[in-house]
Write a protein that holds these residues in place. Sequence first.
Motif, PDB file in Angstrom:
ATOM      1  N   LEU A 189       0.775 -14.125   1.695  1.00 19.51           N
ATOM      2  CA  LEU A 189       0.421 -13.167   0.650  1.00 19.51           C
ATOM      3  C   LEU A 189       1.623 -12.270   0.364  1.00 19.51           C
ATOM      4  O   LEU A 189       2.189 -11.657   1.269  1.00 19.51           O
ATOM      5  N   PRO A 190       2.009 -12.169  -0.899  1.00 18.03           N
ATOM      6  CA  PRO A 190       3.252 -11.467  -1.236  1.00 18.03           C
ATOM      7  C   PRO A 190       3.092  -9.945  -1.185  1.00 18.03           C
ATOM      8  O   PRO A 190       1.977  -9.416  -1.271  1.00 18.03           O
ATOM      9  N   ASP A 191       4.223  -9.253  -1.017  1.00 12.40           N
ATOM     10  CA  ASP A 191       4.217  -7.795  -1.147  1.00 12.40           C
ATOM     11  C   ASP A 191       3.724  -7.437  -2.542  1.00 12.40           C
ATOM     12  O   ASP A 191       3.983  -8.163  -3.506  1.00 12.40           O
ATOM     13  N   PRO A 192       2.982  -6.345  -2.720  1.00 14.76           N
ATOM     14  CA  PRO A 192       2.704  -5.289  -1.735  1.00 14.76           C
ATOM     15  C   PRO A 192       1.363  -5.427  -0.995  1.00 14.76           C
ATOM     16  O   PRO A 192       0.718  -4.440  -0.693  1.00 14.76           O
ATOM     17  N   VAL A 193       0.932  -6.675  -0.709  1.00 10.18           N
ATOM     18  CA  VAL A 193      -0.318  -6.889   0.021  1.00 10.18           C
ATOM     19  C   VAL A 193      -0.167  -6.371   1.447  1.00 10.18           C
ATOM     20  O   VAL A 193       0.791  -6.703   2.149  1.00 10.18           O
ATOM     21  N   LEU A 194      -1.129  -5.541   1.867  1.00  6.77           N
ATOM     22  CA  LEU A 194      -1.123  -4.977   3.214  1.00  6.77           C
ATOM     23  C   LEU A 194      -1.977  -5.784   4.183  1.00  6.77           C
ATOM     24  O   LEU A 194      -1.684  -5.858   5.375  1.00  6.77           O
ATOM     25  N   GLY A 195      -3.054  -6.363   3.685  1.00  8.23           N
ATOM     26  CA  GLY A 195      -3.944  -7.098   4.562  1.00  8.23           C
ATOM     27  C   GLY A 195      -5.038  -7.795   3.784  1.00  8.23           C
ATOM     28  O   GLY A 195      -5.178  -7.637   2.568  1.00  8.23           O
ATOM     29  N   VAL A 196      -5.827  -8.602   4.515  1.00  8.51           N
ATOM     30  CA  VAL A 196      -6.919  -9.380   3.938  1.00  8.51           C
ATOM     31  C   VAL A 196      -8.244  -8.765   4.349  1.00  8.51           C
ATOM     32  O   VAL A 196      -8.474  -8.505   5.539  1.00  8.51           O
ATOM     33  N   SER A 197      -9.124  -8.523   3.382  1.00  9.27           N
ATOM     34  CA  SER A 197     -10.457  -7.993   3.670  1.00  9.27           C
ATOM     35  C   SER A 197     -11.473  -9.110   3.886  1.00  9.27           C
ATOM     36  O   SER A 197     -12.353  -9.018   4.740  1.00  9.27           O
ATOM     37  N   GLY A 198     -11.376 -10.163   3.097  1.00  7.44           N
ATOM     38  CA  GLY A 198     -12.317 -11.269   3.196  1.00  7.44           C
ATOM     39  C   GLY A 198     -11.925 -12.368   2.243  1.00  7.44           C
ATOM     40  O   GLY A 198     -11.033 -12.195   1.404  1.00  7.44           O
TER      41      GLY A 198
END
Length: 363
Positions: free
Chosen positions: A117-126
């Motif tokens: 997952l590319p920036d600016p993704v911080l994390g995955v919720s679901g």
Amino acid sequence: MRSLDLTYALQDAAAEANVQKAVFAPDAATLATVGATDSDTTDRFRLWTTAGGQVRDLPHHPVMAAVPEAYDEDDDGTSAYSRDGRLLATDSWHEDRKPRVTVWDVHENRLRAELTLPDPVLGVSGFTFTPDGTRLAVAVTKSSGPGRPVARAVQLWNLGSGRQEYEIADTGAANLEISPDGSHLFTSAGERVDLAARTVERGVLGPGVIQDLEFSDDGSVLAVSLLQGTVTLWDGAGRRRLGGLSSTAATRGDDFGGRVAALRFSRDGRTLAAIVGDSKVQLWDVPARRRLGDPLRGSAGLLRALAFDARGRLHVSSSYRPHRVFDLAPEAVARALCERVGRDLTRAQWQQNVPDLPYRSVC
């Protein structure tokens, strides 16, 4: 019909397993877990074949993301199977600390795709698969810049190319469900997303804090569990409320923390199961809109996942016991009750526990 006392405190007290995450395939044929077992105290990812109990590793599995957080999770949003049970997706991290989603073909035991997952993704919720298994909808949190709140988005990824197709901003949650016809995405934030038009309707599925969502196999019913301990039923479009299901814990004020999670329909759509509290399972007769007895104790530990197989048996995974299976057919329930009680049931006990069969002697 399906009231059983599933008390396994003595068995579980001696167990050394510590299952921290679990998710069943829709047909309950396989089970993915993270944690330790009685025979192997190493915390790692395992794939179980429920029919024979065989355990195997999936190749090239990266480090799992924040495994200790699973103790407090009420969702299975960061592990998901495709509808046919062939593909399994989980969130993961590598040494570079970039959030990823890895997808395996569990039938061929091979890596299918790895989505960085590319920036600016911080994390995955679901995340959840589209019905045909070709794409994955991923709910992410994103940085909006210094001093600004974290943003939400849903990204649609093509598993064939490994590329992101598009993103829908300001939507997403831990639990996601795509309608069986593939037209709409529903989130536990109370959102309906038109995947073709890429538009979002908010505040759907009524008032209340949503914990989980689950479609029946034919897509005609959407079950939604709420924090106050009830379940509402909606039509497949999520627009018309069909009715409500109350839990024993909710109506009696039991101390279960309001948790009604891991909603699962039987294959015929007539029975709905959910984890209530930490270690119990509630069953409902969906057409009759009634509870099937009091909550059943599935383990002395924390329940992690549920699933029905094609025969109507209920499969359960808990922190102490990775896999158990319970035959909920009326005849099997009658036999189990006879073994536990040691005598024939009274007519009142029979009506409470096995109402689908005419009263008779079974002991």
